[in-house]
Design an enzyme around this catalytic site. Structure first.
Site, PDB file in Angstrom:
ATOM      1  N   ASN A 272       0.762  -1.157   0.077  1.00  0.00           N
ATOM      2  CA  ASN A 272       0.121   0.136   0.064  1.00  0.00           C
ATOM      3  C   ASN A 272       0.885   1.324  -0.045  1.00  0.00           C
ATOM      4  O   ASN A 272       1.852   1.295   0.704  1.00  0.00           O
ATOM      5  CB  ASN A 272      -1.025   0.163   1.201  1.00  0.00           C
ATOM      6  CG  ASN A 272      -1.578  -1.239   1.400  1.00  0.00           C
ATOM      7  OD1 ASN A 272      -2.337  -1.854   0.835  1.00  0.00           O
ATOM      8  ND2 ASN A 272      -1.160  -1.742   2.680  1.00  0.00           N
ATOM      9  N   GLU A 305       8.415  -4.914  -0.942  1.00  0.00           N
ATOM     10  CA  GLU A 305       7.415  -3.984  -0.635  1.00  0.00           C
ATOM     11  C   GLU A 305       7.698  -2.682  -1.058  1.00  0.00           C
ATOM     12  O   GLU A 305       7.168  -1.911  -1.472  1.00  0.00           O
ATOM     13  CB  GLU A 305       6.680  -4.270   0.395  1.00  0.00           C
ATOM     14  CG  GLU A 305       6.276  -5.840   1.024  1.00  0.00           C
ATOM     15  CD  GLU A 305       5.264  -6.460  -0.218  1.00  0.00           C
ATOM     16  OE1 GLU A 305       4.710  -5.385  -0.867  1.00  0.00           O
ATOM     17  OE2 GLU A 305       5.371  -7.576  -0.491  1.00  0.00           O
ATOM     18  N   HIS A 308       7.937  -1.756  -4.887  1.00  0.00           N
ATOM     19  CA  HIS A 308       6.817  -1.715  -5.223  1.00  0.00           C
ATOM     20  C   HIS A 308       6.406  -0.247  -5.425  1.00  0.00           C
ATOM     21  O   HIS A 308       5.366   0.206  -6.346  1.00  0.00           O
ATOM     22  CB  HIS A 308       5.612  -2.352  -4.562  1.00  0.00           C
ATOM     23  CG  HIS A 308       5.249  -3.683  -5.189  1.00  0.00           C
ATOM     24  ND1 HIS A 308       5.217  -3.887  -6.378  1.00  0.00           N
ATOM     25  CD2 HIS A 308       5.135  -4.952  -4.460  1.00  0.00           C
ATOM     26  CE1 HIS A 308       4.728  -5.387  -6.423  1.00  0.00           C
ATOM     27  NE2 HIS A 308       4.945  -5.786  -5.325  1.00  0.00           N
TER      28      HIS A 308
END
Length: 880
Positions: A272, A305, A308
């Site tokens: 996120n 992550e 990303h």
């Protein structure tokens, strides 16, 4: 949760939404059972869309509380609503308008762990792939990018921190007993990247100065008391940020980067934007509770992550068929990062082991699919090793094809051209075609054709003419939905090793061989080397440059020559592994037929010599000494597999190697580094070598005494768990093993992550009694069936990591899994479906086991009221 459905989504049916979302403002009033969500969405009708076309939003088990258009209630005659869909008619033709949707959801009862849920008093979201629709009605698809503003209201006592994506706008008291916080993310993002976390958590903080001189606040939130165990994650984060700047020129783009670790999470972690949510097993580590492998995993997943942020967030995927565009690419990037942080050859060997153990069987079974699927029923089931690991291999091949310089140019062009876009594979490949001047039409088949290509290799040495011919022939077996396939572009790195151990510097003529790579683009090709001074040994697919099966008749002497002299460390390991595999396959077939097993003395001599070679790094020697797993041997055999025979053959070979090298292994078993623990690659490699040497020594001695002594003296979790593994794998019924298991359980009773290791080690123990032990542990009053980590640690370890126990001829292992899948599916469909994939290779078993496996799958199918996740998997398994 969505129950089983026959709807099939197809890549060819893609079309943009009828309305364009400009921004979304979300307000959450958090309550365990009645969280109120208000979503204000500003949209306009896409140019060319007729005025009578309605707005259709996605939902999942939602109840609509209120619906407004530009601040006024919408006439109920103008909309239709179900738990899964909201359709609004009569919307403005041209001007932007605001739709306000009000829903109430129950985080505490959301056991699917998708959308907004509550775990251990912490509110948490997981929205990838389609979890946002469990929060509010919206366009829940990756190509709808919008700017988000989020306001969170919650009890001060219940939630100390109120977190969301982007930069913090401010907060304060909302009313008596409640407070609020507001967040704004200036970067347009899809709904799957939305995040919210609220709870009373511990915090560690640091800062990072970017290459342009901006200071970024770094925060990692964990359960109280676990803050010291988050230090390594913070260090890995800072190293990842610096690496992405230095290698790709990618700078972080917000004022703050936050990570939250939670114990109940279906995935490893989630990227996120600006607020990563992690399974706490990939954040928490210290020497007393985490192994070297845990530290390495934390480093890799933190990096994954974070990376990303650019490959997944700033540039996302147009639709879920393009999932590999963000995942495969980012796996490639995290692999490269870990290779730079650690030993590149050893890291590559670990990647190859993972690919062969999990992705190759997926390619060969009923769940086979292309890296970019053409269709799906349930997108959650396509978060697979094919999309991730094979997707990474395809990116690696692009770099091999174009070279390092043009690869960087292509990546720079991709970032420049598609920042802020929802892109496709075609967009990605076009950047490398433009940067390198190459045609990627044939190469793109790697994204559309399922299965693992096979390359048959033959060689011909002409002493008189001093020529060496290499003939390559490729084939690709049929897979579900794909019977006829075109030739692939397969880049095979190679070397010709001369009799004196040096490497031939020449290369064959023609454009299809350059820079140490043979480019196989047709069904059959011949490459001729001239002026070769002596008969060479061909080293092919160096570094595992292409994810293919190589079929090549090479003598044991030639493999030994590669193992001794190849300049490529991965090729040396592959040569050793090939010798071990050949012997184990033959021994397994003989064991199945009840015949005497061949001597493994030649293999033992090679491995013992490798173990004793101090010129080789310890981590490499540990990899070389690790025999192919039983699942690897089964994959090579291919059909009519008898897991018991494979186990017996492998145990016999282990025993022979152990006896042949007892003196060497005894010495190496004491070679773990002394003094303060370091998770660095050098010390981790020495511990890995000591651990596998301890295993061989214990086997040769026929006693758990050595391992028990190591267990009692261990001052770190790596050595402790190595010793316990030696005991549980080789002496599961010994008194020393039972005592060590009891000690471990008592010592770590209050640490769930460490206790998961205790469960897994017992599930992996060989022997007829293991299934009964798994049943006993499942029935324990303190066993938490709702925690995905715990279920994976016990049921997942038994079904995926214990071939003899799970594949028992009476079918008991299959029935255990079927029962658990049906039960778990009622609470957590994603977890149930992933556990079920342990049966993906059931058709390769011998007839009796096949029938028992089929009956278990049929029992799941007949249970009724299955989730879409599980019904999709079981239908594909039975249909193939």
């Amino acid at each position: 949760m969505r129950t089983e459905t026959g709807q099939v989504f197809k890549l060819k049916d893609y079309k943009p939404t009828d309305f364009v979302v400009e921004r979304i403002d979300l307000t959450f009033e958090l309550d365990p059972r009645e969280t109120k969500v208000i979503s204000r969405v500003i949209l306009h009708r896409r140019e060319g869309v007729a005025k009578d076309v309605p707005l259709v939003f996605d939902g999942d088990e939602l109840t609509l509380d209120g619906l407004q258009l530009d601040g006024s209630d919408i006439d109920p005659a103008l909309y239709d609503v179900t738990p899964d869909t909201l359709v609004i008619r009569g919307l403005p033709e041209s001007a932007p308008f605001e739709v306000t949707v009000s829903t109430t959801i129950s985080p505490e009862t959301n056991t699917a762990l998708m959308g907004l849920y509550r775990t251990n008093g912490v509110y948490c979201t997981q929205c990838e792939a389609e979890g946002f629709r469990r929060i509010t009605y919206f366009y829940d698809r990756p190509d709808v990018l919008a700017v988000y503003t989020v306001t969170i209201i919650a009890s001060k006592d219940e939630a100390k921190y109120l977190l969301s994506n982007g930069n913090y706008l401010g907060g304060g008291n909302y009313d008596e007993g409640r407070h609020f916080a507001a967040w704004f993310d200036p970067h347009p993002k899809p709904s799957y990247l939305f995040a919210l976390v609220a709870g009373d958590l511990g915090l560690i903080e640091d800062t990072f100065t970017t290459m342009s001189g901006r200071e970024v606040a770094l925060k990692i939130y964990v359960e109280h008391g676990k803050e010291p165990r988050a230090g390594y994650a913070m260090d890995a984060l800072k190293r990842s940020m610096r690496w992405d700047e230095e290698v790709y020129g990618r700078e972080y783009d917000l004022d703050i980067f936050q990570i939250v670790a939670v114990s109940d999470f279906n995935m490893g972690a989630m990227e996120n934007k600006g607020l990563n949510v992690f399974n706490d097993k990939y954040v928490l580590a210290d020497p007393a509770t985490a192994t070297d492998a845990d530290f390495a995993n934390i480093e890799a997943i933190i990096a994954h992550e974070y990376f990303h942020n650019w490959t997944g967030n700033r540039i996302t995927c147009r639709d879920w068929f393009q999932l590999c565009l963000k995942e495969g690419l980012t796996v490639y990037r995290d692999h490269a990062f870990s290779a730079d942080q650690r030993s590149a050859p050893v890291k590559r060997i670990a990647e190859i082991r993972l690919l062969k153990a999990h992705q190759f069987p997926e390619d060969a079974g009923p769940l086979a699919h292309p890296v970019r699927p053409e269709s799906y029923r349930e997108i959650n089931n396509f978060y697979t090793t094919t999309v991730y690991e094979k997707g990474s291999e395809v990116v690696r091949m692009i770099r091999t094809v174009v070279g390092a310089e043009d690869f960087r140019k292509g990546m720079d062009l991709y970032f420049e051209r598609h920042d802020g876009d929802a892109a496709t594979i075609e967009d990605f490949l076009a950047c490398f075609a433009e940067a390198s001047g190459r045609d990627f039409k044939q190469f793109s088949l790697w994204y559309s054709q399922a299965g693992t290509p096979s390359v048959t290799v033959s060689t011909d040495w002409n002493e008189a003419k001093k020529t060496f011919k290499v003939t390559l022939e490729q084939s690709l077996a049929p897979t579900p939905g794909q019977s006829r396939k075109a030739p692939m572009h397969i880049p095979l790195a190679y070397g010709l090793i001369l009799p004196d151990g040096s490497e031939f510097a020449g290369h064959p003529t023609g454009k299809e061989a350059a820079d140490g790579v043979l480019h196989l683009t047709r069904r059959r090709q011949v490459f001729t080397f001239t002026g070769v001074p002596g008969r060479p040994v061909l080293s092919i697919n160096r570094g595992f440059s292409a994810p293919v099966n190589i079929a090549m008749e090479q003598s044991t002497a030639d493999l030994a020559h590669i193992a001794r002299h190849d300049s490529d460390g991965v090729a040396r390991w592959q040569a050793i592994s090939e010798q071990a595999t050949r012997h184990l396959v033959e021994a397994s077939r003989l064991a199945r037929d009840g015949r005497n097993l061949p001597s493994a003395r030649d293999l033992a001599d090679i491995l013992v010599a490798t173990a004793a070679d101090d010129s080789l790094e310890p981590a490499f020697r540990a990899q070389a000494l690790t025999l192919p797993a039983e699942s690897d041997i089964a994959r090579e055999i291919g059909s009519n597999i008898d897991p018991d025979a494979i186990h017996a053959a492998r145990e016999a070979v282990l025993s022979e190697i152990a006896r042949a090298g007892l003196a060497v292994f005894s010495d190496l078993a004491d070679g773990a580094p002394k003094g303060p623990y370091s998770p660095g690659a050098a010390d981790a490699g020495r511990r890995a070598l000591a651990g596998i040497a301890m295993n061989y020594a214990a086997i040769a001695e026929g006693s758990p005494a050595r391992a028990k002594a190591a267990f009692d003296a261990a001052d770190n979790m790596t050595t402790l768990s190595q010793a316990l593994q030696v005991m549980t794998q080789n002496f599961p019924a010994a008194a020393e093993t039972r005592q060590a298991l009891d000690t471990f359980r008592t010592r770590f009773a209050d640490d769930p992550l460490v206790l998961d290791k205790w469960y897994s080690l017992q599930a992996l123990a060989p022997g007829a009694g293991t299934r009964a032990r798994v049943e006993e542990l499942l029935a324990g009053k303190d066993f938490d069936r709702t925690n995905p980590n715990r279920m994976r640690a016990l049921v997942g370890a038994f079904t995926s990591g214990n071939p003899t126990g799970f594949n028992a001829a009476d079918g008991g292992g299959y029935r255990l899994l079927a029962r658990e899948v049906v039960d778990i599916d009622k609470r957590n469909p994603q977890l149930a479906a992933r556990l079920l994939t342990a049966m993906r290779s059931w058709r390769s078993l011998e007839a009796e086991r096949q029938e028992q496996a089929r009956l278990a799958l049929v029992s799941i199918r007949s249970a009724g009221n299955l989730s879409a996740d599980v019904s999709d998997i079981v239908d594909r398994m039975l249909a193939a």
